[in-house]
Structures are given as C-alpha cells and as structure tokens.
Motif scaffolding. Structure first.
Motif, PDB file in Angstrom:
ATOM      1  N   THR A  19       5.718 -25.804  -8.008  1.00  7.68           N
ATOM      2  CA  THR A  19       5.744 -25.037  -6.758  1.00  7.68           C
ATOM      3  C   THR A  19       6.136 -23.589  -7.013  1.00  7.68           C
ATOM      4  OG1 THR A  19       6.398 -27.052  -5.578  1.00  7.68           O
ATOM      5  CG2 THR A  19       6.644 -24.967  -4.402  1.00  7.68           C
ATOM      6  N   LEU A  20       7.095 -23.380  -7.911  1.00  9.17           N
ATOM      7  CA  LEU A  20       7.498 -22.013  -8.252  1.00  9.17           C
ATOM      8  C   LEU A  20       6.313 -21.248  -8.836  1.00  9.17           C
ATOM      9  CD1 LEU A  20       9.876 -20.009  -8.401  1.00  9.17           C
ATOM     10  CD2 LEU A  20      10.337 -20.880 -10.712  1.00  9.17           C
ATOM     11  N   ALA A  21       5.577 -21.903  -9.730  1.00  4.72           N
ATOM     12  CA  ALA A  21       4.402 -21.259 -10.331  1.00  4.72           C
ATOM     13  C   ALA A  21       3.363 -20.916  -9.272  1.00  4.72           C
ATOM     14  CB  ALA A  21       3.794 -22.177 -11.391  1.00  4.72           C
ATOM     15  N   SER A  22       3.045 -21.883  -8.438  1.00  6.63           N
ATOM     16  CA  SER A  22       2.007 -21.678  -7.427  1.00  6.63           C
ATOM     17  C   SER A  22       2.407 -20.620  -6.412  1.00  6.63           C
ATOM     18  CB  SER A  22       1.704 -22.996  -6.704  1.00  6.63           C
ATOM     19  OG  SER A  22       1.217 -23.965  -7.606  1.00  6.63           O
ATOM     20  N   SER A  23       3.677 -20.623  -6.000  1.00  6.87           N
ATOM     21  CA  SER A  23       4.108 -19.774  -4.890  1.00  6.87           C
ATOM     22  C   SER A  23       4.206 -18.294  -5.250  1.00  6.87           C
ATOM     23  CB  SER A  23       5.466 -20.257  -4.354  1.00  6.87           C
ATOM     24  OG  SER A  23       6.476 -20.162  -5.339  1.00  6.87           O
ATOM     25  N   PHE A  24       4.128 -17.956  -6.525  1.00 13.03           N
ATOM     26  CA  PHE A  24       4.134 -16.539  -6.888  1.00 13.03           C
ATOM     27  C   PHE A  24       2.983 -15.782  -6.231  1.00 13.03           C
ATOM     28  CE2 PHE A  24       7.232 -17.014 -10.374  1.00 13.03           C
ATOM     29  CZ  PHE A  24       7.871 -15.798 -10.272  1.00 13.03           C
ATOM     30  N   ILE A  25       1.895 -16.489  -5.910  1.00 17.41           N
ATOM     31  CA  ILE A  25       0.749 -15.803  -5.316  1.00 17.41           C
ATOM     32  C   ILE A  25       0.539 -16.160  -3.840  1.00 17.41           C
ATOM     33  CG2 ILE A  25      -0.371 -15.834  -7.565  1.00 17.41           C
ATOM     34  CD1 ILE A  25      -2.411 -17.857  -6.269  1.00 17.41           C
ATOM     35  N   TRP A  26       1.284 -17.122  -3.317  1.00 12.71           N
ATOM     36  CA  TRP A  26       1.025 -17.589  -1.950  1.00 12.71           C
ATOM     37  C   TRP A  26       1.247 -16.499  -0.908  1.00 12.71           C
ATOM     38  CZ3 TRP A  26       3.648 -23.070  -2.252  1.00 12.71           C
ATOM     39  CH2 TRP A  26       2.787 -23.920  -2.945  1.00 12.71           C
ATOM     40  N   GLY A  27       2.194 -15.630  -1.158  1.00 11.88           N
ATOM     41  CA  GLY A  27       2.488 -14.591  -0.181  1.00 11.88           C
ATOM     42  C   GLY A  27       1.529 -13.413  -0.219  1.00 11.88           C
ATOM     43  N   ILE A  28       0.720 -13.316  -1.287  1.00 10.88           N
ATOM     44  CA  ILE A  28      -0.117 -12.122  -1.443  1.00 10.88           C
ATOM     45  C   ILE A  28      -1.579 -12.436  -1.724  1.00 10.88           C
ATOM     46  CG2 ILE A  28       1.806 -10.690  -2.289  1.00 10.88           C
ATOM     47  CD1 ILE A  28       0.579 -11.224  -5.161  1.00 10.88           C
ATOM     48  N   ASN A  29      -1.958 -13.716  -1.713  1.00 14.59           N
ATOM     49  CA  ASN A  29      -3.304 -14.084  -2.146  1.00 14.59           C
ATOM     50  C   ASN A  29      -4.397 -13.424  -1.310  1.00 14.59           C
ATOM     51  OD1 ASN A  29      -5.051 -15.867  -3.863  1.00 14.59           O
ATOM     52  ND2 ASN A  29      -5.645 -16.646  -1.854  1.00 14.59           N
ATOM     53  N   THR A  30      -4.234 -13.413   0.015  1.00 13.95           N
ATOM     54  CA  THR A  30      -5.240 -12.777   0.870  1.00 13.95           C
ATOM     55  C   THR A  30      -5.291 -11.278   0.613  1.00 13.95           C
ATOM     56  OG1 THR A  30      -4.864 -14.472   2.553  1.00 13.95           O
ATOM     57  CG2 THR A  30      -6.037 -12.496   3.244  1.00 13.95           C
ATOM     58  N   LEU A  31      -4.139 -10.653   0.443  1.00  8.83           N
ATOM     59  CA  LEU A  31      -4.094  -9.223   0.138  1.00  8.83           C
ATOM     60  C   LEU A  31      -4.764  -8.947  -1.209  1.00  8.83           C
ATOM     61  CD1 LEU A  31      -0.399  -8.487   1.180  1.00  8.83           C
ATOM     62  CD2 LEU A  31      -2.473  -8.164   2.551  1.00  8.83           C
ATOM     63  N   LEU A 251       1.059  -6.341  12.475  1.00  6.27           N
ATOM     64  CA  LEU A 251       2.066  -6.325  13.536  1.00  6.27           C
ATOM     65  C   LEU A 251       3.270  -5.470  13.145  1.00  6.27           C
ATOM     66  CD1 LEU A 251       2.108 -10.088  14.678  1.00  6.27           C
ATOM     67  CD2 LEU A 251       1.010  -8.146  15.828  1.00  6.27           C
ATOM     68  N   TYR A 252       3.606  -5.479  11.858  1.00  8.75           N
ATOM     69  CA  TYR A 252       4.756  -4.700  11.379  1.00  8.75           C
ATOM     70  C   TYR A 252       4.451  -3.206  11.371  1.00  8.75           C
ATOM     71  CZ  TYR A 252       8.671  -3.414   8.329  1.00  8.75           C
ATOM     72  OH  TYR A 252       9.803  -2.845   7.796  1.00  8.75           O
ATOM     73  N   GLY A 253       3.171  -2.853  11.171  1.00 14.14           N
ATOM     74  CA  GLY A 253       2.781  -1.448  11.218  1.00 14.14           C
ATOM     75  C   GLY A 253       2.701  -0.758   9.876  1.00 14.14           C
ATOM     76  N   ASP A 254       2.734  -1.534   8.763  1.00 17.72           N
ATOM     77  CA  ASP A 254       2.649  -0.938   7.425  1.00 17.72           C
ATOM     78  C   ASP A 254       1.823  -1.874   6.544  1.00 17.72           C
ATOM     79  OD1 ASP A 254       2.906   0.212   4.946  1.00 17.72           O
ATOM     80  OD2 ASP A 254       5.094   0.178   4.899  1.00 17.72           O
ATOM     81  N   THR A 255       0.570  -1.519   6.286  1.00 15.49           N
ATOM     82  CA  THR A 255      -0.328  -2.397   5.545  1.00 15.49           C
ATOM     83  C   THR A 255      -0.031  -2.454   4.046  1.00 15.49           C
ATOM     84  OG1 THR A 255      -1.928  -0.578   5.302  1.00 15.49           O
ATOM     85  CG2 THR A 255      -2.197  -2.051   7.205  1.00 15.49           C
ATOM     86  N   ARG A 256       0.906  -1.635   3.556  1.00 19.09           N
ATOM     87  CA  ARG A 256       1.274  -1.665   2.137  1.00 19.09           C
ATOM     88  C   ARG A 256       2.640  -2.314   1.902  1.00 19.09           C
ATOM     89  NH1 ARG A 256      -2.495  -1.314  -1.387  1.00 19.09           N
ATOM     90  NH2 ARG A 256      -0.997  -0.561  -2.917  1.00 19.09           N
ATOM     91  N   ALA A 257       3.242  -2.867   2.939  1.00 17.48           N
ATOM     92  CA  ALA A 257       4.563  -3.505   2.794  1.00 17.48           C
ATOM     93  C   ALA A 257       4.371  -4.941   2.306  1.00 17.48           C
ATOM     94  CB  ALA A 257       5.315  -3.459   4.122  1.00 17.48           C
ATOM     95  N   PHE A 258       4.051  -5.103   1.019  1.00 14.67           N
ATOM     96  CA  PHE A 258       3.737  -6.420   0.475  1.00 14.67           C
ATOM     97  C   PHE A 258       4.910  -7.394   0.591  1.00 14.67           C
ATOM     98  CE2 PHE A 258       0.719  -4.002  -2.532  1.00 14.67           C
ATOM     99  CZ  PHE A 258      -0.293  -4.046  -1.586  1.00 14.67           C
ATOM    100  N   TRP A 259       6.126  -6.877   0.628  1.00 13.61           N
ATOM    101  CA  TRP A 259       7.276  -7.765   0.745  1.00 13.61           C
ATOM    102  C   TRP A 259       7.261  -8.521   2.067  1.00 13.61           C
ATOM    103  CZ3 TRP A 259      10.935  -7.256   4.618  1.00 13.61           C
ATOM    104  CH2 TRP A 259      10.911  -6.068   5.347  1.00 13.61           C
ATOM    105  N   ILE A 260       6.636  -7.944   3.093  1.00 18.92           N
ATOM    106  CA  ILE A 260       6.513  -8.630   4.382  1.00 18.92           C
ATOM    107  C   ILE A 260       5.617  -9.859   4.225  1.00 18.92           C
ATOM    108  CG2 ILE A 260       5.502  -8.474   6.694  1.00 18.92           C
ATOM    109  CD1 ILE A 260       8.156  -7.166   6.608  1.00 18.92           C
ATOM    110  N   ALA A 261       4.536  -9.710   3.454  1.00 19.56           N
ATOM    111  CA  ALA A 261       3.663 -10.853   3.195  1.00 19.56           C
ATOM    112  C   ALA A 261       4.426 -11.952   2.460  1.00 19.56           C
ATOM    113  CB  ALA A 261       2.452 -10.408   2.381  1.00 19.56           C
ATOM    114  N   GLY A 262       5.255 -11.566   1.498  1.00 20.56           N
ATOM    115  CA  GLY A 262       6.094 -12.544   0.815  1.00 20.56           C
ATOM    116  C   GLY A 262       7.102 -13.178   1.751  1.00 20.56           C
ATOM    117  N   LEU A 263       7.588 -12.399   2.731  1.00 15.06           N
ATOM    118  CA  LEU A 263       8.542 -12.916   3.704  1.00 15.06           C
ATOM    119  C   LEU A 263       7.931 -14.046   4.525  1.00 15.06           C
ATOM    120  CD1 LEU A 263      11.244 -12.702   5.285  1.00 15.06           C
ATOM    121  CD2 LEU A 263      10.135 -10.985   6.741  1.00 15.06           C
ATOM    122  N   ALA A 264       6.656 -13.924   4.885  1.00 15.81           N
ATOM    123  CA  ALA A 264       5.994 -14.967   5.669  1.00 15.81           C
ATOM    124  C   ALA A 264       6.018 -16.297   4.924  1.00 15.81           C
ATOM    125  CB  ALA A 264       4.557 -14.561   5.983  1.00 15.81           C
TER     126      ALA A 264
END
Length: 411
Positions: A19-31, A251-264
């Motif tokens: 899960t740790l291996a897989s989840s490295f990309i889960w927050g940013i895969n669409t981006l 919704l956050y208003g910053d399309t380069r805030a990749f940490w927000i994608a990881g937060l989801a």
C-alpha cells in the motif's frame, strides 16, 4: 498460535509495503496524466484501460492463484507492477500518445489482478489452517488500519515529493518499494491450508476453476447480488477518487498546489484507519452485514451529490470524510460476507470475479464521467456519479432477502 501470529504479521507487513508503494502516486496520478498532455476524457480513458486490464485478467490470474498458489500469484503481481510503473515514467518523459498509455495501463491492471483475491484467500486459508479463534473481520480491520496508515504516509509524501521535485519522482519511489515488497513476500509468504492442483493441463484447470467460480459466484444468490452491485459502486468510486485531485485544486484556487491532491488521498487513508478502529463498534449497530452495506451505500451516494453541488473547498472535504468513513467501515463486513459464502477451493477466483465485476463498471463509467467533466465540469460529473452509485441499492436489498448465514452478525 505462533504460526497464526506469523501469518498475521506477514499479512500486515505485506499490506504495509504494497500500500505504501502504491499510494505514492494515488494523490497525483490524474495530475501526472494531465501533465503528460492528456485531456480529462483521455486521462480517465487511461484509467478505464487499467480497469479493462483487470476485467481481462481477473479470472486467468485468479486461476493462477487457485492452481499454482497464492504466493506465486502475489510475486507475479509485484514484479508486473514494478515493470509497468517504470514504463509509466518513460512515457511521461516522452509525452507518449494515448495508445501507449493504454498498453501500460492494461499491464498495471494485470499486476493488480495477481493481487486481488490471492492475498485475501491466502490469509483466510492460512488462518483457518492455524485454527485462529478471532473473527476474520478483526484481522481484516487491522489490515485496513495498516493499509490506511501506509496510504496516509505514502499519499502525503508523494504529493510533497512531487511539489519539491516533479511528478515523475513518486513513480520511481514506488518502483523501489515494490522491489522491497517482492523480496519480503518471497521470504515470508507460505501457502498454508491450501494445496495447489497441478495434475491437470492448463485448459482443464481453467475450466474446472471457472466452473466452480460460477457455481459459487453468479449462480450462488448470496454472492451474486453483491457482485452485480459492484459495477455501480466501484466504477463511480474509482472516478470519484481520482477526479478529486484536479477538482480540489480547482476549489482551492491553486492548480499547482500538489500537496492538496495528496491531502485528498490522505483524508481517505485517515478515514480507513478510523473506520478500522471502529469496526467492532459498528458491528454492534447492525444485526446483518447487508444492513451495514445498505447504510454505507446511501451515505456515500449522498456525499457524492454534496461534493458535486458545493463550490466550497471545506464542504467538499467534510463530505469526503463522511463518505470515506462509511465505505471503509463497511468494507470488512463485505469481505467477511463473501468469504462466508465461498468454499476454499474457489475462493481466490470468486473474489477475483467480484473485482472483475467492479472493474467492468469502471471501464464504462470512468470515461463517461470524464466526458461529463469535460463538458459540464467536475461538479456535474459527481452529481451524475451519485445517481449511478445509488443504482446499487436494489441489488443490496436482494442480497438482504437471501438471509444467508454469513449475513448474520454474531454478537
């Protein structure tokens, strides 16, 4: 009992690493896919090819697990994921065309089908062999806590690493961890309580296992209704998870805030941890497992509608939390229900067939909702997704009507 503890430790360690291996990309895969030059529809078409790969290979790889062994299936899955992840990185660098992404995504789908069914079947068979006294739900709930913790760490780390470097580095880290996972599985994983049948030819084994999986799957009413609900639930869930990455940035208003994608992804992981801890308490609220599944489905569909309706970042986050808690708390109950109505010899294949049904829904639903997002925005796609997911409710009601012994929760 020492052998049972070893089985549980191995299961939890493999769950943590994979899960740790897989989840490295889960927050940013669409981006990552959008950064490679794909449109929303194309990005979710790539995800649909991933689920198409799962549809194509679920039964064959389930047969591998039921004939060659669960350990062999797990090792093949790890190796396939490692190679296909590196192919993803190469294609991102050269901005490959859609057909290239399609092939790579199908390979990733193949890798995950070696996992699906085999890991859970290995655990259940081994614990039964060891005579473990606690409920499978308790063990699966601990696995969910470990999985949620790994996902929380991995998804946040992946977003932060992408923010500090580029969107390709998390994929390289994923490959390294998959190599570690394969080494651990090779040393620690042993097939207990199950003897692979190697006496017959490959086609005979396929016919035998597939026939058994149909008899104990779609021809088995208690399992059938949950399997028929899967295309509506899983198809929408996969889209909803990956669409959150660009939608929350919007919704956050910053399309380069990749940490927000990881937060989801981290929010979903945190809910898995909390739900795993709450499973014993949640069990006491229901007399039947199908009651819990119905409640979770209604809550989840409602939350998807809220996410699609709102224009406020934090309202979407709250709806995400509620939905993730409901789904995570009900997941061990679904697993216990299905394992209770499937015999050991066909367990891996039938569980794989359940995943196949969910993946089949994803093949259709993901590109369709991606197209809705291109035309009407992500909010519209979530509203349509809520309606599609609600279509699973009648099938869960039919499962409840079967009154299978595995449905009743022992207090």
């Amino acid at each position: 009992m020492s052998q049972a503890r070893h089985v549980q430790r191995t299961y939890l360690l493999l769950t943590l690493l994979s899960t740790l291996a897989s989840s490295f990309i889960w927050g940013i895969n669409t981006l990552f896919l959008l950064d490679a030059g794909l449109s929303n529809a194309e990005a979710f078409a790539v995800n649909a090819f991933f689920t198409a790969g799962q549809v194509l290979f679920e039964i064959p790889t389930g047969v591998v697990a039921d004939t060659w062994g669960r350990r062999a299936s797990y090792l093949l899955g790890t190796a396939t994921l490692l190679v296909s992840t590196l192919i993803y990185v190469a294609m991102w660098q050269i901005r490959a065309p859609l057909w290239g992404w399609a092939i790579a995504s199908i390979l990733i789908g193949l890798g995950f089908t070696f996992f699906s069914g085999a890991t859970e079947a290995w655990l259940v068979d081994a614990l039964t062999f060891c005579g473990v006294g606690e409920t499978f739900e308790s063990v699966l709930a601990r696995g969910q806590i470990v999985s949620g913790t790994a996902m929380l760490i991995g998804s946040v780390a992946g977003g932060v690493v992408a923010q500090m470097s580029n969107l390709g580095v998390p994929y390289v880290l994923r490959s390294v961890l998959l190599g570690v996972t394969m080494a651990v599985a090779f040393v620690s994983m042993k097939d207990l309580g199950f003897t692979p049948e190697r006496g017959k030819g490959p086609l005979d084994r396929v016919r035998m296992v597939v026939r058994g999986s149909l008899d104990h799957g779609l021809r088995n009413p208690p399992a059938r209704w949950l399997m028929l609900a899967a295309p509506f639930t899983m198809g929408v869930s996969i889209f909803a998870f990956y669409a959150l990455q660009p939608y929350l940035l919007q919704l956050y208003g910053d399309t380069r805030a990749f940490w927000i994608a990881g937060l989801a992804a981290a929010v979903v992981a945190g809910c898995e941890i909390a739900a795993g801890l709450l499973v014993p308490s949640v069990r006491r609220l229901f007399s039947r497992r199908t009651h819990a599944l119905l409640a979770a489905m209604v809550i989840s569909a409602g939350c998807l509608a809220v996410i699609g309706w709102t224009t406020h970042f934090w309202v979407a986050i709250v709806a995400l939390v509620v939905s993730a808690l409901a789904q995570s708390a009900s997941r061990p109950m679904k697993q216990a229900y299905l394992n209770g109505v499937i015999p050991s010899g066909q367990r891996a294949t039938v569980l794989s067939f359940d995943n196949l049904m969910g993946s089949a829904g994803g093949v259709v639903v993901q590109p369709a909702l991606g197209r809705v997002a291109d035309i009407g925005g992500y909010g519209s796609a979530y509203l349509v997704g809520a309606v599609i997911q609600a279509a699973a409710v009648p099938f869960l009601l039919l499962a409840r009507r079967e009154a299978a012994p595995a449905d009743r929760i022992e207090k």
